[in-house]
Write a protein that holds these residues in place. Structure first.
Motif, PDB file in Angstrom:
ATOM      1  N   PHE A  30      -3.663   9.955  -0.291  1.00  0.00           N
ATOM      2  CA  PHE A  30      -3.194   9.341  -1.533  1.00  0.00           C
ATOM      3  C   PHE A  30      -3.094   7.825  -1.436  1.00  0.00           C
ATOM      4  CE2 PHE A  30      -1.090  13.530  -1.225  1.00  0.00           C
ATOM      5  CZ  PHE A  30      -1.778  14.145  -2.244  1.00  0.00           C
ATOM      6  N   GLU A  31      -3.636   7.265  -0.379  1.00  0.00           N
ATOM      7  CA  GLU A  31      -3.499   5.826  -0.152  1.00  0.00           C
ATOM      8  C   GLU A  31      -3.939   5.024  -1.379  1.00  0.00           C
ATOM      9  OE1 GLU A  31      -4.631   4.390   3.732  1.00  0.00           O
ATOM     10  OE2 GLU A  31      -5.638   2.699   2.779  1.00  0.00           O
ATOM     11  N   ARG A  32      -3.052   4.070  -1.780  1.00  0.00           N
ATOM     12  CA  ARG A  32      -3.370   3.296  -2.968  1.00  0.00           C
ATOM     13  C   ARG A  32      -2.745   1.914  -2.830  1.00  0.00           C
ATOM     14  NH1 ARG A  32      -1.450   2.607  -8.015  1.00  0.00           N
ATOM     15  NH2 ARG A  32       0.470   3.669  -7.469  1.00  0.00           N
ATOM     16  N   ARG A  33      -3.518   0.902  -3.107  1.00  0.00           N
ATOM     17  CA  ARG A  33      -3.016  -0.459  -3.026  1.00  0.00           C
ATOM     18  C   ARG A  33      -2.405  -0.826  -4.377  1.00  0.00           C
ATOM     19  NH1 ARG A  33      -3.956  -5.228   0.355  1.00  0.00           N
ATOM     20  NH2 ARG A  33      -4.593  -3.804   1.980  1.00  0.00           N
ATOM     21  N   ALA A  34      -1.088  -0.883  -4.443  1.00  0.00           N
ATOM     22  CA  ALA A  34      -0.419  -1.083  -5.735  1.00  0.00           C
ATOM     23  C   ALA A  34      -0.246  -2.555  -6.067  1.00  0.00           C
ATOM     24  CB  ALA A  34       0.933  -0.390  -5.727  1.00  0.00           C
TER      25      ALA A  34
ATOM     26  N   ARG B 238      -4.885  -4.373 -12.368  1.00  0.00           N
ATOM     27  CA  ARG B 238      -5.323  -3.696 -11.150  1.00  0.00           C
ATOM     28  C   ARG B 238      -4.749  -4.336  -9.899  1.00  0.00           C
ATOM     29  NH1 ARG B 238     -11.510  -2.322 -12.559  1.00  0.00           N
ATOM     30  NH2 ARG B 238     -11.058  -1.312 -14.516  1.00  0.00           N
TER      31      ARG B 238
ATOM     32  N   VAL C  71       0.854  -1.187   0.000  1.00  0.00           N
ATOM     33  CA  VAL C  71       0.000   0.000   0.000  1.00  0.00           C
ATOM     34  C   VAL C  71       0.886   1.231   0.000  1.00  0.00           C
ATOM     35  CG1 VAL C  71      -1.795   1.256   1.211  1.00  0.00           C
ATOM     36  CG2 VAL C  71      -1.755  -1.242   1.293  1.00  0.00           C
ATOM     37  N   TYR C  72       0.686   2.113  -0.979  1.00  0.00           N
ATOM     38  CA  TYR C  72       1.410   3.377  -1.029  1.00  0.00           C
ATOM     39  C   TYR C  72       0.698   4.411  -0.171  1.00  0.00           C
ATOM     40  CZ  TYR C  72       4.674   2.377  -4.832  1.00  0.00           C
ATOM     41  OH  TYR C  72       5.692   1.902  -5.596  1.00  0.00           O
TER      42      TYR C  72
ATOM     43  N   ASP D 117      -1.828  -6.361  -4.758  1.00  0.00           N
ATOM     44  CA  ASP D 117      -2.910  -6.876  -3.934  1.00  0.00           C
ATOM     45  C   ASP D 117      -2.889  -8.405  -3.899  1.00  0.00           C
ATOM     46  OD1 ASP D 117      -5.120  -7.024  -2.398  1.00  0.00           O
ATOM     47  OD2 ASP D 117      -6.543  -6.413  -3.953  1.00  0.00           O
TER      48      ASP D 117
END
Lengths: 267, 288
Positions: free
Chosen positions: B20-24, B221, B13-14, B26
């Motif tokens: 700006f949390e984003r799971r790059a 994704r 997770v960035y 998964d």
């Protein structure tokens, strides 16, 4: 990771604080700082804390984000506190070895720490809620009168915009190059000072090379689009004051004058 | 065979806790066998680059584990630097990391960090330069005087010189002309054949991957969407197109021909395979 440095970072949003005219925010931040340094007693400090709390609430930012901004300065804050505690004369509370802790020292230290923390949080709130572009626009506008004295305000503002714009880019680049060199076994985190300094060469050389490359590219791109300085230049998003901006500006300026006056009377 | 590299339910997770949390990445399970030629393919932003930075310990997984030769990378963080010599990673646009005064010194950066003697390092530099097709005369030139394609080779040689057991390349042909692309890919294939190391090629170009790899992992994704041989993957055209990827041009032609009624394998993905499929049909159609 380098990306965790939040200094000067902007968090996009649509809160009231985000929408406020950047000039108003800039002026109010200045007023806030002056008032903060004039605040003296419990009452005036209370007003300042309320001011900050209201602004934080209106910004809809998480408090954690703001607290994180203070982290790099913890050392300086601690040092300030300790120096004030130990080097202020007054009623001695207790002492050990060569150190004496005085009541006055504690009060001054507490005041200083509160002041620094609030100073940082307040100013960070400005950069967190205002995009760098809007901020320099505001600065250019506020410094506009100096153009009559032939001060290169537009050039300064452009330079600032570009510098601000490229901070995250260069940080990202640093991160990338660091990782690339780490993948080849570079070690940035251990060894004595000389070794560490030498370890930076594989990072700094590519970084400088790419900074110059970017500068050249940018200059070329600007010239291609006929950039020729500020004369006759119009804006895509001109700054406009709304009635709300006016109200907030007047109210908060009044508060800061109030704090200044109250502090003179010892509150 | 036990996998040389393995990820178990790997997530990253960035910017956790920021807007700006984003799971790059998964929950990715991935296995790489020793000596395998693996392709990782995915659309821009599908998490390819983030995933591979876990494989040599540059990023620490938010959840899950990365195993190198069955050992958890992060159980002993002190060992990670040594693992990096064995899992070589070539970043995207690696030419921007060059810094030394001469090509040879730059390539020797990795081997010297490994603690090799000057002679050993020099020998490896020479071998690596040969592998990527750099003339020996280039050794004493400044890397900044070279052309883009040459710089790229120097940078790749810098990782190859560590003689890693797994070589990972992130978009090694990005920004090169077709000839430069083919050149680099040829050198990578040669390295794989010569050293028997596992090679992981990351790309968003199907054409490129199709001709080189034995197995393809498709990321979409942040998750693994497909995992199989090129033949298996390219048979699932509609799914691929849904993830924003296309099949190689040859495969498209074969599909059209099949739709027109020819009895051929629509998943042929190289010109050679297509030729082998079509030749008998053409021979049969021709009157003797």
């Amino acid at each position: 990771m380098l990306k965790d440095i939040t200094l000067g970072q902007f968090f996009p949003g649509h809160s009231l604080l985000h929408r406020l005219d950047p000039r108003v925010k800039l002026v109010l931040t200045a007023a806030y700082i002056v008032a903060l340094f004039m605040a003296h007693g419990v009452f005036t400090y209370g007003v300042m804390v309320l001011w900050l709390a209201a602004a934080v609430r209106l910004s809809r930012l998480r408090v954690r984000v703001l607290v994180k901004g203070i982290r790099p300065l913890v050392l300086i804050i601690t040092l300030t506190a300790l120096l004030n505690i130990f080097y202020t004369d007054g009623v001695v509370l207790f002492s050990f070895w060569i150190l004496r802790v005085t009541l006055e020292g504690l009060v001054i230290a507490g005041r200083m720490v509160l002041r620094i923390v609030m100073l940082i949080m307040g100013t960070f709130l400005l950069t967190y809620t205002t995009s760098p572009i809007r901020l320099t626009d505001a600065l250019e506008c506020l410094l506009g009168p100096l153009k009559k004295l032939r001060a290169p305000i537009h050039e300064l503002a452009t330079m600032m915009t570009i510098a601000l714009r490229f901070i995250p880019t260069l940080l990202e680049e640093t991160d990338k190059i660091m990782n690339a060199q780490r993948a080849r076994g570079a070690d940035f985190d251990s060894g004595h000072v000389v070794r560490r300094a030498r370890a930076l060469v594989p990072l700094l050389v590519p970084l400088f090379v790419s900074a110059f490359r970017r500068a050249e590219d940018l200059a070329m791109a600007m010239e291609c689009r006929c950039y020729h300085g500020g004369e006759g230049r119009t804006r895509m998003y001109p700054l406009r004051m709304t009635p709300l901006d006016g109200c907030v500006l007047t109210a908060m300026l009044a508060v800061s004058v109030g704090v200044g006056v109250a502090s003179r009377f010892g509150y | 065979m036990t996998p040389i590299l393995k990820t178990e339910q790997l997530s990253y997770v960035y910017g956790a806790g920021t807007p700006f949390e984003r799971r790059a990445v998964d929950r990715v399970d991935l296995e790489v066998a020793p000596g395998e030629f693996l392709g990782i393919i995915g659309h821009t932003g599908s998490g390819k680059s983030t995933l591979i930075q876990h494989l040599n310990g540059l990023l620490r997984p938010t959840e899950g584990r990365v195993l190198f030769e069955g050992r958890d990378l992060w159980r002993d963080p002190k060992q990670i630097r040594r693992t990096r010599f064995r899992v070589g990673l070539v970043f995207q646009y690696p030419e921007y990391q060059l810094f030394e005064e001469t090509v040879a010194r730059d390539i020797a950066f990795g081997p010297r960090n490994m603690g090799l003697s000057e002679e050993d390092a020099a020998r490896r530099v020479e071998a690596a330069m040969q592998l990527v097709g750099l003339a020996p005369e280039a050794a004493d030139k400044s890397p900044f005087d070279l052309s883009g394609g040459q710089k790229r080779r120097v940078a790749i040689a810098g990782v190859i010189a560590m003689e890693p057991d797994v070589l990972i390349l992130d978009e090694p042909t990005a920004g090169l002309d077709p000839r430069g692309r083919e050149d680099i890919l040829g050198h990578i294939r040669a390295y794989h054949a010569e050293h028997g190391s596992a090679v992981i090629l990351v790309s968003h170009s199907m054409e490129e991957i199709a001709r080189s790899v034995q197995r393809i992992v498709v990321l979409n994704r942040a998750r693994v969407a497909m995992d199989g041989t090129p033949h298996e993957v390219f048979s699932r055209v509609t799914e691929l197109e849904q993830t924003g990827l296309s099949v190689p041009a040859v495969t498209q032609v074969m599909r059209r021909l099949r739709a027109l009624g020819l009895d051929i394998d629509p998943a042929a993905y190289t010109v050679r395979q297509a030729a082998a499929e079509l030749a008998p049909l053409i021979r049969r159609a021709r009157p003797c």
